[in-house]
Design a protein around this motif. Sequence first.
Motif, PDB file in Angstrom:
ATOM      1  N   LYS A 179       0.866  -1.143   0.063  1.00  0.00           N
ATOM      2  CA  LYS A 179      -0.060   0.103  -0.017  1.00  0.00           C
ATOM      3  C   LYS A 179       0.928   1.192  -0.106  1.00  0.00           C
ATOM      4  O   LYS A 179       0.458   2.486  -0.794  1.00  0.00           O
ATOM      5  CB  LYS A 179      -0.928  -0.016   1.074  1.00  0.00           C
ATOM      6  N   ASP A 180       1.954   1.138   0.885  1.00  0.00           N
ATOM      7  CA  ASP A 180       2.805   2.449   0.771  1.00  0.00           C
ATOM      8  C   ASP A 180       3.399   2.609  -0.637  1.00  0.00           C
ATOM      9  O   ASP A 180       3.517   3.873  -1.106  1.00  0.00           O
ATOM     10  CB  ASP A 180       3.997   2.262   1.713  1.00  0.00           C
ATOM     11  N   LEU A 181       4.062   1.631  -1.183  1.00  0.00           N
ATOM     12  CA  LEU A 181       4.624   1.825  -2.603  1.00  0.00           C
ATOM     13  C   LEU A 181       3.743   2.361  -3.533  1.00  0.00           C
ATOM     14  O   LEU A 181       3.948   3.327  -4.248  1.00  0.00           O
ATOM     15  CB  LEU A 181       5.358   0.472  -3.032  1.00  0.00           C
ATOM     16  N   VAL A 182       2.471   1.812  -3.541  1.00  0.00           N
ATOM     17  CA  VAL A 182       1.204   2.303  -4.311  1.00  0.00           C
ATOM     18  C   VAL A 182       1.042   3.829  -4.164  1.00  0.00           C
ATOM     19  O   VAL A 182       0.820   4.622  -5.074  1.00  0.00           O
ATOM     20  CB  VAL A 182       0.057   1.366  -4.308  1.00  0.00           C
ATOM     21  N   ALA A 183       0.995   4.093  -2.848  1.00  0.00           N
ATOM     22  CA  ALA A 183       0.814   5.618  -2.365  1.00  0.00           C
ATOM     23  C   ALA A 183       1.717   6.489  -2.658  1.00  0.00           C
ATOM     24  O   ALA A 183       1.909   7.659  -3.116  1.00  0.00           O
ATOM     25  CB  ALA A 183       0.711   5.648  -0.922  1.00  0.00           C
ATOM     26  N   GLU A 184       3.214   5.827  -2.943  1.00  0.00           N
ATOM     27  CA  GLU A 184       4.315   6.623  -3.353  1.00  0.00           C
ATOM     28  C   GLU A 184       4.431   6.488  -5.022  1.00  0.00           C
ATOM     29  O   GLU A 184       5.393   6.939  -5.471  1.00  0.00           O
ATOM     30  CB  GLU A 184       5.526   5.932  -2.833  1.00  0.00           C
ATOM     31  N   ARG A 185       3.111   6.207  -5.552  1.00  0.00           N
ATOM     32  CA  ARG A 185       3.154   6.210  -6.943  1.00  0.00           C
ATOM     33  C   ARG A 185       4.092   5.153  -7.763  1.00  0.00           C
ATOM     34  O   ARG A 185       4.364   5.473  -9.029  1.00  0.00           O
ATOM     35  CB  ARG A 185       3.375   7.711  -7.542  1.00  0.00           C
ATOM     36  N   LYS A 186       4.408   4.008  -7.089  1.00  0.00           N
ATOM     37  CA  LYS A 186       5.009   2.924  -7.596  1.00  0.00           C
ATOM     38  C   LYS A 186       4.084   2.071  -8.438  1.00  0.00           C
ATOM     39  O   LYS A 186       2.889   1.995  -7.891  1.00  0.00           O
ATOM     40  CB  LYS A 186       5.603   2.132  -6.521  1.00  0.00           C
ATOM     41  N   GLU A 187       4.335   1.777  -9.506  1.00  0.00           N
ATOM     42  CA  GLU A 187       3.330   0.956 -10.482  1.00  0.00           C
ATOM     43  C   GLU A 187       4.108  -0.219 -10.980  1.00  0.00           C
ATOM     44  O   GLU A 187       5.538  -0.263 -11.319  1.00  0.00           O
ATOM     45  CB  GLU A 187       3.026   1.664 -11.784  1.00  0.00           C
ATOM     46  N   TYR A 188       3.485  -1.258 -10.935  1.00  0.00           N
ATOM     47  CA  TYR A 188       3.838  -2.666 -11.239  1.00  0.00           C
ATOM     48  C   TYR A 188       2.938  -3.408 -12.111  1.00  0.00           C
ATOM     49  O   TYR A 188       1.580  -3.356 -12.286  1.00  0.00           O
ATOM     50  CB  TYR A 188       3.999  -3.411 -10.040  1.00  0.00           C
ATOM     51  N   ASP A 189       3.423  -4.336 -13.168  1.00  0.00           N
ATOM     52  CA  ASP A 189       2.845  -4.973 -14.130  1.00  0.00           C
ATOM     53  C   ASP A 189       2.729  -6.133 -13.372  1.00  0.00           C
ATOM     54  O   ASP A 189       1.506  -7.150 -14.045  1.00  0.00           O
ATOM     55  CB  ASP A 189       3.577  -5.084 -15.404  1.00  0.00           C
ATOM     56  N   VAL A 190       3.179  -6.958 -12.666  1.00  0.00           N
ATOM     57  CA  VAL A 190       2.779  -8.112 -12.162  1.00  0.00           C
ATOM     58  C   VAL A 190       3.671  -8.318 -10.625  1.00  0.00           C
ATOM     59  O   VAL A 190       4.670  -7.691 -10.105  1.00  0.00           O
ATOM     60  CB  VAL A 190       3.487  -9.371 -12.783  1.00  0.00           C
ATOM     61  N   GLU A 209      -7.774  -5.870  -5.551  1.00  0.00           N
ATOM     62  CA  GLU A 209      -8.292  -4.624  -5.688  1.00  0.00           C
ATOM     63  C   GLU A 209      -7.603  -3.659  -6.370  1.00  0.00           C
ATOM     64  O   GLU A 209      -7.952  -2.756  -6.871  1.00  0.00           O
ATOM     65  CB  GLU A 209      -8.353  -3.938  -3.992  1.00  0.00           C
ATOM     66  N   LEU A 210      -6.099  -3.606  -6.201  1.00  0.00           N
ATOM     67  CA  LEU A 210      -5.250  -2.884  -7.140  1.00  0.00           C
ATOM     68  C   LEU A 210      -5.182  -3.166  -8.553  1.00  0.00           C
ATOM     69  O   LEU A 210      -4.392  -2.481  -9.134  1.00  0.00           O
ATOM     70  CB  LEU A 210      -4.160  -3.007  -6.467  1.00  0.00           C
ATOM     71  N   ASN A 211      -5.950  -4.110  -9.121  1.00  0.00           N
ATOM     72  CA  ASN A 211      -5.927  -4.753 -10.396  1.00  0.00           C
ATOM     73  C   ASN A 211      -4.639  -5.060 -10.661  1.00  0.00           C
ATOM     74  O   ASN A 211      -4.187  -4.780 -11.869  1.00  0.00           O
ATOM     75  CB  ASN A 211      -6.356  -3.482 -11.225  1.00  0.00           C
ATOM     76  N   LEU A 212      -3.747  -5.571  -9.836  1.00  0.00           N
ATOM     77  CA  LEU A 212      -2.421  -6.046 -10.243  1.00  0.00           C
ATOM     78  C   LEU A 212      -2.250  -7.588 -10.309  1.00  0.00           C
ATOM     79  O   LEU A 212      -2.702  -8.400  -9.478  1.00  0.00           O
ATOM     80  CB  LEU A 212      -1.644  -5.442  -9.152  1.00  0.00           C
ATOM     81  N   PRO A 213      -2.078  -8.071 -11.529  1.00  0.00           N
ATOM     82  CA  PRO A 213      -2.000  -9.491 -11.776  1.00  0.00           C
ATOM     83  C   PRO A 213      -0.928 -10.125 -10.711  1.00  0.00           C
ATOM     84  O   PRO A 213       0.210  -9.483 -10.316  1.00  0.00           O
ATOM     85  CB  PRO A 213      -1.323  -9.678 -13.117  1.00  0.00           C
ATOM     86  N   THR A 214      -1.301 -11.383  -9.947  1.00  0.00           N
ATOM     87  CA  THR A 214      -0.331 -11.829  -9.017  1.00  0.00           C
ATOM     88  C   THR A 214      -0.375 -13.130  -9.335  1.00  0.00           C
ATOM     89  O   THR A 214      -1.311 -13.922  -9.393  1.00  0.00           O
ATOM     90  CB  THR A 214      -1.206 -11.576  -7.725  1.00  0.00           C
ATOM     91  N   VAL A 215       0.976 -13.663  -9.200  1.00  0.00           N
ATOM     92  CA  VAL A 215       1.429 -15.242  -9.160  1.00  0.00           C
ATOM     93  C   VAL A 215       1.693 -15.720  -7.737  1.00  0.00           C
ATOM     94  O   VAL A 215       2.351 -14.971  -6.847  1.00  0.00           O
ATOM     95  CB  VAL A 215       2.379 -15.479 -10.003  1.00  0.00           C
TER      96      VAL A 215
END
Length: 291
Positions: A179-190, A209-215
């Motif tokens: 959550k902190d990284l997302v708040a810091e505007r970090k973006e990830y593809d997987v 919830e973040l619509n972030l594909p997860t393995v």
Amino acid sequence: MYRILKKQELTTNIYLMDVEAKRVAKSCQPGQFVIVRMDAEGERIPLTICDYDREKGSVTIVFQCVGAETNRMVQLKEGDAFHDFVGPLGCPSELVKEMPEELKKKRILFVAGGVGAAPVYPQVKWLHEQGVAADVIVGSKTKDLLILEKEMEAVAGNLYITTDDGSYGRSGMVTQTIKDLVAERKEYDVCIAIGPMIMMKFVCLLTKELNLPTVVSLNPIMVDGTGMCGACRVTVDGKVKFACVDGPEFDGHGVNFDEAMRRQTLYKTEEGRAALRLQEGNTHHGGCGNC
């Protein structure tokens, strides 16, 4: 026989061993696992491959002392040998199938919980060797239980350490750091999450919830490593799968974690195993995974 070349206590009740296993080292890939047995009558113990050295012909395993058989493993010394060291088993990480040029375009986040740092490490190391920098979150209950920090720091793009009690690094669960990284505007593809089942469940609830594909990499109870015993049966997207032959990696948003955790509890007793065989009928085991 498979000789132990090195034994090291990483932290309380968590041990690392380098084992001479030339055939396994020659063909294993990040994400795969082995099944070890100390003698002809011993219990089969599935362990993720933490590292490997093809030239030396060695495979590194990390295990936590939690039961009778792992207590016996702790007594082994350098120079002793395993009776069986079977592998590589399971499917390699999907990452190794992609071209480095494509991987470099991806923003990858790894989340490791506890001993889950061991299977995360070879994947991050492999990416580093391909010139791909991945961010890594490593979570531990306390600083004293943290493992492979220096090794991970050497290969990760950015390493974030978090402890439940706040004794080291960031304070709180790995989900809070996401959550902190997302708040810091970090973006990830997987996101690739490996650790205790309950941790992976809550990571997946958040990333959905973040619509972030997860393995996720599942390491449930296994007996034979072929799917025949039914111990590692899981449901993914409503379909029956077996972690030992279809996995260990699956789409985390499709895994029925509640069922998987319930099965793990039941499978520890003979009565529970009998109940599962009755409930699951012909789907209890699968062999090739397609039967």
